[in-house]
Design an enzyme around this catalytic site. Sequence first.
Site, mmCIF file in Angstrom:
data_model
loop_
_atom_site.group_PDB
_atom_site.id
_atom_site.type_symbol
_atom_site.label_atom_id
_atom_site.label_comp_id
_atom_site.label_asym_id
_atom_site.label_seq_id
_atom_site.Cartn_x
_atom_site.Cartn_y
_atom_site.Cartn_z
ATOM 1 C CB CYS A 12 -17.367 -1.920 -6.747
ATOM 2 S SG CYS A 12 -18.257 -2.819 -8.004
ATOM 3 N N GLY A 38 -11.847 -0.817 -9.774
ATOM 4 C CA GLY A 38 -12.798 -1.059 -10.857
ATOM 5 C C GLY A 38 -12.632 -0.040 -11.954
ATOM 6 C CG ASN A 114 -16.393 -3.722 -2.681
ATOM 7 O OD1 ASN A 114 -15.538 -3.542 -1.828
ATOM 8 N ND2 ASN A 114 -16.207 -4.576 -3.654
ATOM 9 N N GLY A 115 -18.922 -6.131 -3.490
ATOM 10 C CA GLY A 115 -19.004 -7.481 -2.949
ATOM 11 C C GLY A 115 -19.843 -8.385 -3.821
ATOM 12 C CB CYS A 249 -11.046 -10.216 1.461
ATOM 13 S SG CYS A 249 -10.212 -10.730 -0.029
ATOM 14 C CE1 TYR A 255 -3.432 -9.047 -8.518
ATOM 15 C CE2 TYR A 255 -5.505 -9.196 -7.370
ATOM 16 C CZ TYR A 255 -4.791 -9.220 -8.533
ATOM 17 O OH TYR A 255 -5.413 -9.416 -9.707
ATOM 18 C CB SER A 297 0.467 -5.861 -7.058
ATOM 19 O OG SER A 297 0.578 -6.939 -7.958
ATOM 20 C CG ASP A 359 3.544 -12.521 -9.735
ATOM 21 O OD1 ASP A 359 3.035 -11.460 -9.314
ATOM 22 O OD2 ASP A 359 3.235 -13.027 -10.832
ATOM 23 C CG ASP A 360 0.453 -10.280 -6.736
ATOM 24 O OD1 ASP A 360 -0.231 -11.112 -7.348
ATOM 25 O OD2 ASP A 360 0.697 -9.145 -7.174
ATOM 26 C CB CYS A 396 -13.375 -15.675 -4.167
ATOM 27 S SG CYS A 396 -14.074 -14.374 -3.122
ATOM 28 C CB CYS A 451 -11.703 -14.499 4.285
ATOM 29 S SG CYS A 451 -12.220 -15.743 3.078
HETATM 30 S S1 SF4 Z 1 -12.169 -16.398 -0.703
HETATM 31 FE FE1 SF4 Z 1 -10.253 -15.292 -1.108
HETATM 32 S S2 SF4 Z 1 -10.715 -13.516 -2.325
HETATM 33 FE FE2 SF4 Z 1 -12.651 -14.307 -1.456
HETATM 34 S S3 SF4 Z 1 -12.929 -13.125 0.429
HETATM 35 FE FE3 SF4 Z 1 -11.843 -14.999 1.007
HETATM 36 S S4 SF4 Z 1 -9.654 -14.456 0.840
HETATM 37 FE FE4 SF4 Z 1 -10.821 -12.883 -0.222
#
Ligand code: SF4
Length: 485
Positions: A12, A38, A114-115, A249, A255, A297, A359-360, A396, A451
Amino acid sequence: MPIEAKSLNEECGLFGIWNQKHAAYLTYDGLHALQHRGQEGAGIVANQNGHLKRHKGLGLLTHVFNKPEYLESLPGKAALGHVRYSTAGSHGIENIQPMMFTGIHAYPFALAHNGNLTNAKTLRKQLTDDGQTFKASSDSEILGKLIENNPKPNFIDRLKDSLNQIRGGFAFILMTPDSMIAALDPNGFRPLVIGKRDDGSTIICSETCALDQVHAKYVRDVEPGEIVIVNDDGIKSEKFTDNTELSVCSMEYIYFSRPDSVIRGVSVSRARHRMGQILAKEQPTPNADVVMAVPNSSFEAAIGYSTASGIPFDMGLVKNQYVARTFIEPTQSEREHGVRMKLSVVRPAVEGKNIVLVDDSIVRGTTSKYIVRLLKANGAKSVNVRIASPVLKFPCFYGIDIRTADELIGAHYSVDGIRKQIESDSLGYLSVNGLTKAIGHLSNNQYNGLCTAYFDGNYPTKLYDYQKEFDEEAKDLGLYKGMKA
Ligand code: SF4
């Protein structure tokens, strides 16, 4: 967006605006800039003198608002919009947001999220046991239910109480009759920014590209654990918790976010460029003739690789932007068919060349294999795959729709094993250190503000409802084997 249909998808995009004549129109424009977050559904709630009215539907924004009367029917000087990709919950219209609530206080409000909540299952059970019924299957409804049933007389107190009960990754915007309110989880996993227009309107949205779209100036990012209240008195900031630890994140930079967005002062495009540059140092490709990107990307990372290595960049793969979307969960063969429909090769750029293909990420590996085969079928001498992020091997739980490592090729094979699976001549990944260096240190905390759990399993929070299942899977697949504790 990645070539692998429905491989890594995010839940989202949010856009809210206060103090704007017929606010729904600018909300539409803002959501348009967030469509990459989204494509499953979209909705807008307008606030006209405290009266909330909504239009929502399944599909792309242009499809949901395909008649002028839909936006015309949403007058009011404030509005809240949402584009959805489901990570939790089914694909039905009932899950399309913003969601609307009233509850025991007879005080209406709309909510966009979002989340992903890591304790949604537990909370849903508690609420259901208390006699609550849910309209949707997504976890976004849980915060709304908690707020509407909280006995405290003041809405902000009800919201704070409720935010302190939920766990996981969440960016919320709410619209009440007299305010627009944003809240961000204590780790700030998902991006959320505040902007201002010269005409005095205030915007809160998922990415800065949406601010640019509506000619608003960036003011600042919403902080972890913060509540931002916007109304006719101005902007007010409060905290629902001081127990915060920034860990944005890293996939947003790799990406998800649009390259023209800036997250916490770091340009997404420049971060990708640096990922490519560092990748070229960490994973050089001697004797290569050309660097190519998997569109779209990976362009910045491929250009970064080319700049740092001195190997020229060329367009070897072309993406067809106009492939019809399906909203049904694709099977593997449909996925491969989707890739065939989306990608084609510029044969003269490829024939007889030793290629570095940037590639990403690699999720399942099926797309990478298809692309390697495609390039070889068009005369490539060798295809050396370079991935501008580390090996993706952990699930994730904070808002991306990979909840089990089983789907990830990196959880099952070594790098050389993956290379064999995708049939490339060589394969190299960016290191976690390289990734952190490319993005930059966003904070001095133990996570450097980022993260990276997808890659190193270093989850910044407990996983609550998912913990037991994850521990078992991590043990079965040996996910932490050979990793630093
Ligand atoms: S686990 Fe990966 S996708 Fe999920 S918040 Fe952490 S870095 Fe982002």
